[in-house]
Design an enzyme around this catalytic site. Structure first.
Site, PDB file in Angstrom:
ATOM      1  N   ARG A  12       4.112   0.563   2.388  1.00  0.00           N
ATOM      2  CA  ARG A  12       4.314  -0.589   3.265  1.00  0.00           C
ATOM      3  C   ARG A  12       4.031  -1.836   2.447  1.00  0.00           C
ATOM      4  O   ARG A  12       2.905  -2.044   1.991  1.00  0.00           O
ATOM      5  CB  ARG A  12       3.402  -0.522   4.489  1.00  0.00           C
ATOM      6  CG  ARG A  12       3.803  -1.550   5.569  1.00  0.00           C
ATOM      7  CD  ARG A  12       3.058  -1.330   6.880  1.00  0.00           C
ATOM      8  NE  ARG A  12       1.754  -1.964   6.899  1.00  0.00           N
ATOM      9  CZ  ARG A  12       1.533  -3.235   7.249  1.00  0.00           C
ATOM     10  NH1 ARG A  12       2.534  -4.008   7.628  1.00  0.00           N
ATOM     11  NH2 ARG A  12       0.298  -3.721   7.249  1.00  0.00           N
ATOM     12  N   CYS A  26       1.183  10.636   9.491  1.00  0.00           N
ATOM     13  CA  CYS A  26       2.128  10.059  10.456  1.00  0.00           C
ATOM     14  C   CYS A  26       3.537  10.130   9.878  1.00  0.00           C
ATOM     15  O   CYS A  26       3.745   9.721   8.732  1.00  0.00           O
ATOM     16  CB  CYS A  26       1.749   8.602  10.749  1.00  0.00           C
ATOM     17  SG  CYS A  26       2.909   7.769  11.856  1.00  0.00           S
ATOM     18  N   GLU A  60      -6.449   7.184   7.981  1.00  0.00           N
ATOM     19  CA  GLU A  60      -5.296   7.928   8.520  1.00  0.00           C
ATOM     20  C   GLU A  60      -4.743   8.904   7.475  1.00  0.00           C
ATOM     21  O   GLU A  60      -4.302  10.008   7.808  1.00  0.00           O
ATOM     22  CB  GLU A  60      -4.215   6.948   8.968  1.00  0.00           C
ATOM     23  CG  GLU A  60      -3.008   7.624   9.554  1.00  0.00           C
ATOM     24  CD  GLU A  60      -1.989   6.635  10.102  1.00  0.00           C
ATOM     25  OE1 GLU A  60      -2.374   5.676  10.785  1.00  0.00           O
ATOM     26  OE2 GLU A  60      -0.789   6.822   9.819  1.00  0.00           O
ATOM     27  N   GLU A 101      -1.612  -3.254  12.454  1.00  0.00           N
ATOM     28  CA  GLU A 101      -0.823  -2.622  13.502  1.00  0.00           C
ATOM     29  C   GLU A 101      -1.487  -2.768  14.874  1.00  0.00           C
ATOM     30  O   GLU A 101      -2.705  -2.681  14.993  1.00  0.00           O
ATOM     31  CB  GLU A 101      -0.694  -1.141  13.178  1.00  0.00           C
ATOM     32  CG  GLU A 101       0.181  -0.457  14.156  1.00  0.00           C
ATOM     33  CD  GLU A 101       0.888   0.712  13.509  1.00  0.00           C
ATOM     34  OE1 GLU A 101       0.263   1.411  12.729  1.00  0.00           O
ATOM     35  OE2 GLU A 101       2.074   0.894  13.813  1.00  0.00           O
ATOM     36  N   ARG A 145       4.286  -7.222  12.496  1.00  0.00           N
ATOM     37  CA  ARG A 145       2.964  -6.870  13.035  1.00  0.00           C
ATOM     38  C   ARG A 145       2.152  -8.145  13.201  1.00  0.00           C
ATOM     39  O   ARG A 145       2.492  -9.183  12.634  1.00  0.00           O
ATOM     40  CB  ARG A 145       2.205  -5.924  12.086  1.00  0.00           C
ATOM     41  CG  ARG A 145       2.844  -4.564  11.926  1.00  0.00           C
ATOM     42  CD  ARG A 145       1.957  -3.599  11.131  1.00  0.00           C
ATOM     43  NE  ARG A 145       2.638  -2.329  10.951  1.00  0.00           N
ATOM     44  CZ  ARG A 145       2.100  -1.257  10.386  1.00  0.00           C
ATOM     45  NH1 ARG A 145       0.856  -1.287   9.942  1.00  0.00           N
ATOM     46  NH2 ARG A 145       2.785  -0.140  10.267  1.00  0.00           N
ATOM     47  N   THR A 179       6.026   8.352  10.154  1.00  0.00           N
ATOM     48  CA  THR A 179       6.632   7.074   9.735  1.00  0.00           C
ATOM     49  C   THR A 179       6.305   6.747   8.285  1.00  0.00           C
ATOM     50  O   THR A 179       6.938   5.880   7.689  1.00  0.00           O
ATOM     51  CB  THR A 179       6.130   5.881  10.592  1.00  0.00           C
ATOM     52  OG1 THR A 179       4.732   5.732  10.374  1.00  0.00           O
ATOM     53  CG2 THR A 179       6.432   6.089  12.044  1.00  0.00           C
ATOM     54  N   ARG A 210      -5.394   5.595   0.767  1.00  0.00           N
ATOM     55  CA  ARG A 210      -4.464   4.476   0.910  1.00  0.00           C
ATOM     56  C   ARG A 210      -4.729   3.648  -0.337  1.00  0.00           C
ATOM     57  O   ARG A 210      -5.848   3.121  -0.507  1.00  0.00           O
ATOM     58  CB  ARG A 210      -4.745   3.655   2.165  1.00  0.00           C
ATOM     59  CG  ARG A 210      -4.258   4.331   3.455  1.00  0.00           C
ATOM     60  CD  ARG A 210      -2.740   4.183   3.578  1.00  0.00           C
ATOM     61  NE  ARG A 210      -2.169   5.006   4.632  1.00  0.00           N
ATOM     62  CZ  ARG A 210      -1.886   4.572   5.862  1.00  0.00           C
ATOM     63  NH1 ARG A 210      -2.162   3.332   6.214  1.00  0.00           N
ATOM     64  NH2 ARG A 210      -1.330   5.371   6.734  1.00  0.00           N
ATOM     65  N   ARG A 221       0.839  -1.202   0.000  1.00  0.00           N
ATOM     66  CA  ARG A 221       0.000   0.000   0.000  1.00  0.00           C
ATOM     67  C   ARG A 221       0.870   1.247   0.000  1.00  0.00           C
ATOM     68  O   ARG A 221       2.005   1.229   0.476  1.00  0.00           O
ATOM     69  CB  ARG A 221      -0.945   0.016   1.198  1.00  0.00           C
ATOM     70  CG  ARG A 221      -0.281  -0.006   2.584  1.00  0.00           C
ATOM     71  CD  ARG A 221       0.144   1.337   3.083  1.00  0.00           C
ATOM     72  NE  ARG A 221       0.418   1.342   4.517  1.00  0.00           N
ATOM     73  CZ  ARG A 221       1.221   2.200   5.108  1.00  0.00           C
ATOM     74  NH1 ARG A 221       1.896   3.107   4.404  1.00  0.00           N
ATOM     75  NH2 ARG A 221       1.394   2.171   6.420  1.00  0.00           N
TER      76      ARG A 221
HETATM   77  P1  ADP Z   1      -1.519  -0.226   6.990  1.00  0.00           P
HETATM   78  O1  ADP Z   1      -1.201  -1.309   6.065  1.00  0.00           O
HETATM   79  O2  ADP Z   1      -2.262   0.856   6.337  1.00  0.00           O
HETATM   80  O3  ADP Z   1      -0.286   0.247   7.690  1.00  0.00           O
HETATM   81  P2  ADP Z   1      -2.652  -2.035   9.042  1.00  0.00           P
HETATM   82  O4  ADP Z   1      -1.362  -2.519   9.599  1.00  0.00           O
HETATM   83  O5  ADP Z   1      -3.727  -1.671  10.007  1.00  0.00           O
HETATM   84  O6  ADP Z   1      -2.506  -0.736   8.122  1.00  0.00           O
HETATM   85  O7  ADP Z   1      -3.199  -3.169   8.070  1.00  0.00           O
HETATM   86  C1  ADP Z   1      -4.408  -2.986   7.387  1.00  0.00           C
HETATM   87  C2  ADP Z   1      -5.047  -4.297   7.004  1.00  0.00           C
HETATM   88  O8  ADP Z   1      -4.289  -4.951   6.000  1.00  0.00           O
HETATM   89  C3  ADP Z   1      -5.145  -5.301   8.161  1.00  0.00           C
HETATM   90  O9  ADP Z   1      -6.385  -5.978   8.087  1.00  0.00           O
HETATM   91  C4  ADP Z   1      -4.032  -6.259   7.865  1.00  0.00           C
HETATM   92  O10 ADP Z   1      -4.234  -7.559   8.416  1.00  0.00           O
HETATM   93  C5  ADP Z   1      -4.089  -6.296   6.358  1.00  0.00           C
HETATM   94  N1  ADP Z   1      -2.856  -6.782   5.757  1.00  0.00           N
HETATM   95  C6  ADP Z   1      -1.615  -6.270   5.877  1.00  0.00           C
HETATM   96  N2  ADP Z   1      -0.720  -6.994   5.193  1.00  0.00           N
HETATM   97  C7  ADP Z   1      -1.419  -8.001   4.608  1.00  0.00           C
HETATM   98  C8  ADP Z   1      -1.072  -9.097   3.751  1.00  0.00           C
HETATM   99  N3  ADP Z   1       0.176  -9.287   3.346  1.00  0.00           N
HETATM  100  N4  ADP Z   1      -2.062  -9.932   3.358  1.00  0.00           N
HETATM  101  C9  ADP Z   1      -3.341  -9.733   3.750  1.00  0.00           C
HETATM  102  N5  ADP Z   1      -3.730  -8.728   4.533  1.00  0.00           N
HETATM  103  C10 ADP Z   1      -2.784  -7.873   4.957  1.00  0.00           C
HETATM  104  C1  CIR Z   2       1.997   4.865  17.344  1.00  0.00           C
HETATM  105  O1  CIR Z   2       2.669   5.848  17.607  1.00  0.00           O
HETATM  106  O2  CIR Z   2       2.184   3.736  17.793  1.00  0.00           O
HETATM  107  C2  CIR Z   2       0.850   5.051  16.356  1.00  0.00           C
HETATM  108  N1  CIR Z   2       0.553   6.450  16.254  1.00  0.00           N
HETATM  109  C3  CIR Z   2       1.227   4.461  15.004  1.00  0.00           C
HETATM  110  C4  CIR Z   2       2.563   4.876  14.490  1.00  0.00           C
HETATM  111  C5  CIR Z   2       2.872   4.397  13.086  1.00  0.00           C
HETATM  112  N2  CIR Z   2       3.184   3.045  13.038  1.00  0.00           N
HETATM  113  C6  CIR Z   2       4.361   2.488  12.837  1.00  0.00           C
HETATM  114  O3  CIR Z   2       5.259   2.917  12.189  1.00  0.00           O
HETATM  115  N3  CIR Z   2       4.506   1.302  13.384  1.00  0.00           N
END
Ligand code: ADP
Ligand code: CIR
Length: 344
Positions: free
Chosen positions: A266, A257, A211, A300, A295, A259, A215, A112
């Protein structure tokens, strides 16, 4: 506002860098959108288990509050204020043959990027009307997409809880009620202005006004990382023709954010590593070496289930998109090797 109560056990980057002196220097500053230091740090002050704890309300936050943001950006990305960001979205430069063609370890791959609309405040400082304007312009943009990227937009407003929860459970949709986003002001007027666009197969998705304002996501089952990246690049390029993104020569794509700055990318796999999970110190040696983040299975701040982890690139700024995916790929190859050696 007085210097906040930051307890000793707080290990976030905010707690590490927000000294009383720095607080005094920045506490009365405001951006043109009236975004203040108090708003920027609120998530980390209310959630002392934050990893970072700081959010930007607009592009200007990164300069107005630079003495704080710069230190946190340098700590997280290893990127100094004299460095410059660079981009490479060419899938031909990626060396990523499927690391698990038999499908024994990698369950799914997802990449993403975050994007925000140029000349708009970011989510923590946006008004309800501006958020709706963003939604309208993104929806208009994505509706022009064709071929594999063609799909429909589903606003959160009016979506049944059953459909919403199923999309969340299957990893397609963002969660509701995240406390870190709540304290950052990112959940205001929920669920208005939020929604999800996806193609028929749910291999291409766009989250609207979570956020970040966009995305852009490419995902599929299995470990064909290059195919996922190629689809994502096609999507980013097409959307960019319709929606102008907020960008800075120094910081790359602007995100709420710190990060996520730079590539805002990501790249992750969901991968089964049940043996390595029993030796977390060996596991973490590998993830640290390849700049990876671990994660849990529901994103997250979630936990692993059944030895399945979400493994992704940690660095996003000062490296290209190709390098960000390559970090993840190289690390995943090493993790699979280690897992194999433990199971034989
Ligand atoms: P972001 O990717 O925007 O940082 P999250 O960590 O909250 O946010 O992940 C968003 C969603 O994407 C969650 O439901 C997570 O389980 C899903 N996800 C992340 N990586 C994968 C993957 N490789 N395959 C399937 N789902 C994924
Ligand atoms: C935190 O500070 O934990 C949340 N605001 C998420 C920060 C972004 N996530 C990350 O890089 N792991």
């Amino acid at each position: 506002m007085n210097y906040p109560n930051l307890p000793k056990e707080c290990t976030s980057l905010l707690c590490k860098y927000l000294t009383p002196e720095l607080f005094e220097e920045l506490k009365d500053k405001k951006t043109k959108n009236n975004f203040t230091l108090e708003q920027a740090i609120n998530s980390g002050v209310e959630n002392i288990d934050s990893g970072i704890g700081l959010y930007a309300g607009d592009k200007e936050s990164y300069t107005t509050f630079a003495p704080l943001f710069d230190q946190i950006i340098e700590d997280y990305h290893g990127f100094t204020k004299d460095d410059s960001h660079k981009s490479n979205l060419n899938p031909n430069d990626l060396n990523a043959p499927n690391p698990d063609p038999e499908g024994k370890y990698i369950i799914s791959t997802r990449i993403r990027v975050g994007r925000n609309v140029d000349n708009m405040p970011l989510g923590p400082a946006i008004s309800k009307e501006q958020r709706e304007e963003v939604e309208a312009s993104v929806v208009k943009g994505v509706k022009q997409l064709e071929g594999e990227l063609a799909g429909n937009y589903y606003p959160l407003l009016g979506m049944s809880k059953e459909v919403q929860n199923k999309l969340i459970k299957n990893h397609f949709l963002f969660k509701e009620g995240d406390r870190f986003l709540e304290s950052a002001g990112l959940n205001k007027d929920w669920p208005e202005g939020r929604g999800i666009y996806h193609n028929h197969d749910k291999t291409f998705l766009v989250w609207v006004n979570e956020e970040d304002q966009l995305r852009i996501i490419s995902m599929q089952m299995g470990g064909d990382i290059r195919e996922v990246f190629t689809r994502l690049v096609k999507a980013i390029t097409s959307i960019e023709e319709q929606v102008p993104f907020s960008y800075s020569e120094h910081l790359g794509f602007i995100t709420s954010c710190p990060t996520n700055l730079g590539t805002a990318m990501r790249a992750s796999v969901h991968i089964a590593l049940p043996n390595l999970a029993k030796d977390m110190s060996r596991f973490k040696n590998i993830t640290n070496k390849f700049h990876l983040q671990i994660r849990g299975i529901h994103g997250e701040h979630s936990e692993s289930e059944g030895g399945v982890y979400d493994i992704s690139n940690r660095r996003r700024l000062g490296i290209t998109e190709v390098q960000a995916v390559q970090d993840m790929y190289d690390g995943v190859v090493a993790l699979i090797e280690a897992e194999k050696s433990l199971s034989s």
